[in-house]
Structure formats: structure tokens, C-alpha cells
Write an enzyme that holds these catalytic residues in place. Structure first.
Site, PDB file in Angstrom:
ATOM      1  N   GLY A   1       0.700  -1.725  -0.033  1.00  0.00           N
ATOM      2  CA  GLY A   1      -0.215  -0.193   0.142  1.00  0.00           C
ATOM      3  C   GLY A   1       0.881   1.518   0.172  1.00  0.00           C
ATOM      4  N   ASN A   2       2.249   1.751   0.502  1.00  0.00           N
ATOM      5  CA  ASN A   2       2.821   2.682   0.558  1.00  0.00           C
ATOM      6  C   ASN A   2       3.906   2.410  -0.718  1.00  0.00           C
ATOM      7  OD1 ASN A   2       2.242   3.034   3.437  1.00  0.00           O
ATOM      8  ND2 ASN A   2       3.814   1.895   4.051  1.00  0.00           N
TER       9      ASN A   2
ATOM     10  N   LYS B   1      -3.991  -3.732  12.153  1.00  0.00           N
ATOM     11  CA  LYS B   1      -3.745  -3.048  10.625  1.00  0.00           C
ATOM     12  C   LYS B   1      -3.890  -1.824  10.740  1.00  0.00           C
ATOM     13  CE  LYS B   1      -3.342  -4.101   6.292  1.00  0.00           C
ATOM     14  NZ  LYS B   1      -1.614  -3.773   5.602  1.00  0.00           N
TER      15      LYS B   1
ATOM     16  N   LYS C   1       6.215  -8.822   6.559  1.00  0.00           N
ATOM     17  CA  LYS C   1       6.857  -9.030   4.999  1.00  0.00           C
ATOM     18  C   LYS C   1       7.291  -9.779   5.080  1.00  0.00           C
ATOM     19  CE  LYS C   1       5.940  -4.278   3.043  1.00  0.00           C
ATOM     20  NZ  LYS C   1       5.053  -4.243   4.185  1.00  0.00           N
TER      21      LYS C   1
ATOM     22  N   LYS D   1      -1.317  -8.382   3.832  1.00  0.00           N
ATOM     23  CA  LYS D   1      -1.788  -8.104   2.667  1.00  0.00           C
ATOM     24  C   LYS D   1      -0.327  -9.208   2.083  1.00  0.00           C
ATOM     25  CE  LYS D   1       0.686  -5.647   0.373  1.00  0.00           C
ATOM     26  NZ  LYS D   1       2.009  -5.884   0.440  1.00  0.00           N
TER      27      LYS D   1
END
Length: 312
Positions: A9-10, A122, A266, A208
Site C-alpha cells: 500500500g505504501n 493493521k 513481510k 496483504k
């Protein structure tokens, strides 16, 4: 190769940028230019984050009466369509006309008893100063946590269990399509208790990276890339002693701690993919995707590698 590329998203909306359509389209174009050369030579699945976008829609929805505001699962579906459209359009402008595309609304099953519902982690929406966050918390009852020097809303983030549309995703890949799916971690759904196979949405945003990791395993991807706004995974990020990891085994990189709201998921997802499949997971900058595929940039997590090496 079959490659799953998860756009953070970033990466699509950089920290501090205004959440306008023009800014997002410019960033999507950067992503498309990085992905297009890969899609020419490989099978590609694209997923993407939606934290800033779903948070913006929630802010817009807060202008309605409480019983008129749309729940997070529906807002997640809206962002899948919006961001998928932008990615598909810009990629289509760069690739040959005969390349087929498909953006799929993707429902994902979660456990209604997942501990993530009692500990929201989140990040969604824009960042605020502490005073602004406290005011919104008092008005709307939202939960806020620190995101760097600022504050940001957090919502439940349960673990994904099943991607319902995985069969059409595989079919499309087998027939040469570039597939855009599992946006924002997918639309969070559960089976209603004591009802026979009745699927309902829940108030959450699935991570995600974890959903993309599940997607990468389910489509038997050869390479799983998480593209973000950082060039690699850094030890000592933000300090003069910061070092960027180039290649690491899951065991070596897991010896370090990373922020739960950003790089932590991640790294965990990369380690899980590498351990589960014996294939490579990578974390790096969006614009570096072609170099990541070549193994030149980013952080590569490989189960067949021992120890850790550093970027110079």
C-alpha cells in the site's frame, strides 16, 4: 517462471503523499513500468495493498449516520476494483494488445475466533498528530497506534485460511492472462455460526503479505516478491549503522526483530514461503522489480542458503 508480485500500500501511495487519484495513478504507472518487462517473459500474478485507500473510504463513510456506514469488507471490495482497474489499465497501455488481463474480486476465509480480532494491528488510512488521533478516537471509538513519529488507525487483521477464487486464478494463468487478485489481502469472510455454508463479511483487513504468500503457494509460484517503499530489509533502520540484507536463510533473518506494523509481516511471510516451498521470496523497492527478479537487488530469502550476506 510463475511470479507473484505483491505491491505494498505504501508503494502505491507513499508515506505522507496526498491521497488523491492523480497521485495514486502516478505511482501505479511506476509499478506498471516495473512489472511490464517481467510480464513479457513470465507468468505474473499481481496483488496489492489497500491500507491507505480503505482507510480513506472509511473516513468518507464516517460522514454518514452510524447505521449507514459501509463495513470494512465492502470497503475492501471497493478498493480491489479501484486499484485493480488502475493497475490493469496502466499495464495494458505498456504490454501488447493481445495480452489478456483479469482483475478478480477475491473473497478470503478467516477464522471468526482469530486472536487478531482482539488485538488490532493493521494500519489503515492517513497519519495524524497525537492530538488529532485522540480527537478522532473520542468521536468514533477507533483504535490508534504509533506509525513512526505519527499515529494511525489500526483494525483487526486475522490470518487468511482459504482463497475462494483460487481455481479461476489458476485457470487464467494457464491461459496466459496477467491476473490481478487478492487486493488488500482479499475480502475478509467467515462462515456464519450454526448456519449451513452461509458466508458473511467481517470487520477486518487481512494482511496483504500473508494473503499474497498463501496465493503464491496455491498457484505454485517460482518467485514471490513483496514490493514496498524500501530498497531492502535493513538491520538498524534509521540509524547510521543501518545495513541492507541481500540474501538470507529463513533462520538467519528470523534472528532479527522487525516492526510488527510494517516490515515484520513481510519477513515472516517470506520465511514461511521459503520454508514451505523451497523457492525464493524477495522484499524490495517497487521500481527495482526487474533487478529483484535477476537477483541483483532487494532482500532474497532462500531456504537453500545458509547464513546472511549484505548489500554493499
Amino acid at each position: 517462471m510463475r511470479i507473484v508480485i505483491a505491491l505494498g500500500g505504501n508503494a502505491l501511495l507513499k508515506r505522507g503523499e496526498p491521497m488523491t487519484a492523480d497521485v495514486q495513478q502516478q505511482n501505479v504507472l511506476v509499478a506498471a513500468k516495473a512489472i511490464a518487462p517481467i510480464a513479457t517473459d513470465h507468468q505474473v500474478v499481481v496483488s496489492h495493498g489497500n491500507g491507505p485507500q480503505v482507510g480513506l473510504l472509511a473516513l468518507q463513510g464516517a460522514a454518514y449516520k452510524a447505521d449507514e456506514a459501509y463495513p470494512l469488507d465492502i470497503l475492501g471490495a471497493e478498493t480491489e476494483g479501484m486499484i485493480g482497474y488502475m493497475i490493469e489499465r496502466e499495464l495494458g497501455n505498456l504490454l501488447p494488445f493481445e495480452v489478456p488481463f483479469a482483475t478478480l474480486l477475491t473473497m478470503v476465509e478467516v477464522d471468526g475466533n482469530d486472536p487478531g480480532f482482539s488485538n488490532p494491528t493493521k494500519f489503515v488510512g492517513p497519519v495524524y498528530d497525537k492530538a488529532e488521533a485522540d480527537q478522532i478516537k473520542a468521536e468514533k471509538g477507533w483504535v490508534f497506534k504509533p506509525d513512526g513519529p505519527k499515529w494511525r488507525r489500526v483494525v483487526p487483521s486475522p490470518q487468511p485460511k482459504r482463497i475462494f477464487e483460487i481455481r479461476p486464478v489458476r485457470w487464467l494463468l494457464d491461459h496466459g492472462a496477467v491476473v490481478i487478485c487478492a487486493g488488500g489481502g482479499g475480502i475478509p469472510t467467515v462462515y456464519a455460526p450454526d448456519q449451513d455454508r452461509k458466508l458473511i463479511g467481517v470487520e477486518a483487513v487481512i494482511d496483504k503479505d500473508w494473503c499474497s504468500e498463501l496465493l503464491a503457494r496455491e498457484v505454485e509460484a517460482d518467485l514471490f516478491i513483496m514490493a514496498t517503499d524500501a530498497e531492502a530489509v535493513f538491520i538498524g533502520w534509521g540509524t547510521p549503522e543501518a545495513k541492507a540484507i541481500h540474501i538470507a536463510s529463513p533462520e538467519a533473518i528470523s534472528a532479527y526483530e522487525f516492526p510488527a506494523g510494517s516490515m515484520g509481516p513481510k519477513v515472516e511471510a517470506a520465511c514461511h514461503f521459503a520454508r514451505s516451498t523451497g523457492r525464493t521470496a524477495a522484499i524490495g523497492a517497487l521500481a527495482d522489480i526487474p533487478a529483484i527478479v535477476r537477483g541483483e537487488k532487494g532482500t532474497l530469502v532462500r531456504s537453500d542458503f545458509e547464513g546472511i550476506t549484505w548489500h554493499r
